[in-house]
Every structure is written in structure tokens, then in C-alpha cells.
Design a protein around this motif. Sequence first.
Motif, PDB file in Angstrom:
ATOM      1  N   VAL A  40      20.955 -21.494   5.879  1.00 35.96           N
ATOM      2  CA  VAL A  40      21.813 -22.677   5.860  1.00 35.96           C
ATOM      3  C   VAL A  40      21.819 -23.179   4.431  1.00 35.96           C
ATOM      4  CG1 VAL A  40      22.042 -25.075   6.630  1.00 35.96           C
ATOM      5  CG2 VAL A  40      21.336 -23.301   8.260  1.00 35.96           C
ATOM      6  N   THR A  99      22.987 -25.990   2.145  1.00 37.23           N
ATOM      7  CA  THR A  99      23.515 -27.346   2.210  1.00 37.23           C
ATOM      8  C   THR A  99      24.299 -27.745   0.969  1.00 37.23           C
ATOM      9  OG1 THR A  99      21.283 -28.022   1.540  1.00 37.23           O
ATOM     10  CG2 THR A  99      21.857 -28.284   3.862  1.00 37.23           C
ATOM     11  N   THR A 145      18.798 -24.731   0.215  1.00 35.05           N
ATOM     12  CA  THR A 145      18.672 -24.119   1.531  1.00 35.05           C
ATOM     13  C   THR A 145      17.772 -24.995   2.396  1.00 35.05           C
ATOM     14  OG1 THR A 145      18.260 -22.022   2.680  1.00 35.05           O
ATOM     15  CG2 THR A 145      16.653 -22.683   1.008  1.00 35.05           C
ATOM     16  N   TYR A 176      19.407 -23.315  13.427  1.00 31.73           N
ATOM     17  CA  TYR A 176      20.524 -22.668  12.738  1.00 31.73           C
ATOM     18  C   TYR A 176      21.838 -22.947  13.467  1.00 31.73           C
ATOM     19  CZ  TYR A 176      23.525 -19.047  10.784  1.00 31.73           C
ATOM     20  OH  TYR A 176      24.565 -18.378  10.197  1.00 31.73           O
ATOM     21  N   HIS A 219      25.053 -24.919  11.997  1.00 31.02           N
ATOM     22  CA  HIS A 219      26.350 -24.237  11.964  1.00 31.02           C
ATOM     23  C   HIS A 219      27.405 -25.063  12.685  1.00 31.02           C
ATOM     24  CE1 HIS A 219      29.300 -20.994  12.250  1.00 31.02           C
ATOM     25  NE2 HIS A 219      28.582 -20.351  11.347  1.00 31.02           N
ATOM     26  N   ARG A 255      28.423 -27.988  10.483  1.00 32.06           N
ATOM     27  CA  ARG A 255      29.297 -27.525   9.403  1.00 32.06           C
ATOM     28  C   ARG A 255      30.721 -27.317   9.911  1.00 32.06           C
ATOM     29  NH1 ARG A 255      31.335 -22.246   7.327  1.00 32.06           N
ATOM     30  NH2 ARG A 255      31.544 -22.085   9.559  1.00 32.06           N
ATOM     31  N   TYR A 288      27.514 -19.894   6.139  1.00 33.49           N
ATOM     32  CA  TYR A 288      26.076 -19.737   6.319  1.00 33.49           C
ATOM     33  C   TYR A 288      25.813 -18.293   6.734  1.00 33.49           C
ATOM     34  CZ  TYR A 288      25.824 -24.912   6.518  1.00 33.49           C
ATOM     35  OH  TYR A 288      25.906 -26.257   6.240  1.00 33.49           O
TER      36      TYR A 288
END
Length: 338
Positions: free
Chosen positions: A86, A88, A232, A251, A255, A258, A296
Amino acid sequence: TRIEDSAMTVSRLHLNIATADYDHVRDIALGRISAEGITLNYQIYPIEETFFRFTQYREWDVSEMSFAKFVSVMSGDAPDIIGLPVFTSRMFRLASIYVNANGPVKSGADLAGKRIGVPEWAQTAAIYTRGWMTDELGIPLSGVTWVQAGLNEAGRREQVKLKLPDGITLVSEPEKSLRDMLRDGEIEAMFSARPPAGVHSTHDMIVPMFPDARAVETDYFRKTGVFPIMHTIAVKRAVYERNPWIAQNLYKAFHAARTASLARIFDRQASRLFVPWIADFAEETRKVLGKDFFPYGIEENRRTLDVYLKWCFEQGIARRPMKPEELFAPETRTAFRV
């Protein structure tokens, strides 16, 4: 902590987490998106504070982390953290090269033989600009003198151990700031993620080396395929090893957050972000970077990860050559399909 109802008893794992404030994590921070089986105590701090407190003291179970410091720790013999793929923060960094308006550096080629300042050698942004300098300009790391100091204040020091390759000269200036040294001609350029104070003032003599950095960075991406990863997400290894299922669940939550953020950016019904024409800018970005321009995962970022890890080893950030698969929890590398 147990949450009980008439049908069953459910236990949830409580984790402390810290990141900066981003739209693409906000749905998790506000509780609109959750990680299955996990209750998060979500804390928001300025980037530098989060990095310092987690790098030095591991204050949280899960934390945003400088990608450079993360790789440095992961390259050690017994890393006490593990990553989620991930990312950021991602930013092109040719806009992060600053020079004195009256100084000798007018272009990248002029960097050869000069004194270049960095807030920390292990700052992620500087790794990318140094990699650009070596790979695109052909200027070796040994071809300049490197100066480490605080950006605007004296006293900043490296936060991780370095193993610099032979031939590199890195001078520490704990009593000075890069901004003052660049203004006074003691260094000729600086590579810094954060702009020095006053850089956008019409009266300041410190200016970006590239006035139109966006055009230069666009050309760089089209040539190399590298979209720099800055930060990350790291998880304490002891927490992960006791509960390996949290890697995939966290995760998936990141996701989903996002994806929700992207939908807001492209929403043409209402201005979710108060930047006019933001959806148009995002469409232009897709034309350059592709439809999913903030991905990602490992495979989606392999080109950038491979190049970055090469630079980390060449620059003494990583103590050994590394592959992307070594950085992240194996549970995040694949997903089920129906």
C-alpha cells in the motif's frame, strides 16, 4: 474485546495505526470502511512525526513509513516489521531539486562536481533524484560532494544506519541548515522532499531547478515507466506473525478506501475536492500514467519497485540486493478468484 449478540460471540483484534491525513485513507480513519475482524484506533499525525515515532520507537502496531527507512530495516538480518504493498504517497521528484537563483547550477548537467545538500541520505525523495542523476545524467554518486543537514533548522541527523559505497563523500553539518547554506553559496543545490521555507516567495533566492517540472517529469515517466513511491504501510512483525490473516484484511481495506477516493476525484456531480476541474486533471493524468494511475500491489508496481531497490543498494540504503517479494507479507501477493 468481545462483541456479543444473541446469535454468537465475536472477537475482534484491536490495533493502533498511524498515518498522515490522505483522502485515500480517510474512509478507514472515519470508520466507513473497516478491515474484517479488526478494530482500528486510527491516529493522524504530520508525516515527519509519524515517521520519527515509528522508526525510532515502533509506537503503533501499523504505521505509514518512509519507503527508504522501510527498505533499510527490511534489508537487515532480522527485521521487526513487514510491509503491505500500500503506497500512501507517490510523487515525482524532479520538482524537489532546488538551487540558488544566482548560483552556477542551471541544469542537471551542472550538478557534476558540486556540493549537494540532503536533509537525510536515507530520505526517499533524495534516492529517486540521485537515481535520476546517475542513470539519466551519467553523474556518479562519487562525482559530487554530499552534505547532510536540517532543511530549515540545524540539528537534523540520519535516523537509520548507512553503509555507503566506497568513494562517496557525505559531510554532516549539524550546526547549519541547508536553506542557509544554499542561500549563502556553501552548497550549490539541494534535493529535498519538503520545499525550503520561503522558496515560493518572490524575494527568496532559492528556486526550483526545473521551473516546469511537470513537463520534465512526464517525459521521464514516458521514458522509464517509473512513478516514484514515497511511503508504504509497515506492520510490526510480532503482531503479524501472531495474526497472519490481518495482512490481507488490512490490504483489502486500504484498497477499498483508495477506490472510493478515486470515485470522489472523478465525481462530476459535486466538487468533492475544492480544486476546479479536478476530474479533468485526473483524466489528463490517466492519459500519461494509465487508467489506474495510483496502483497498490507488487505486480502493478514492479518496474518502479525493481528500479528503486537497485538504487537503494547502490546508494547504501539497503545492505544487500533485494527483490520486491521480500518486502511484503506473502498473503498480499495474490487474491482469490471466483
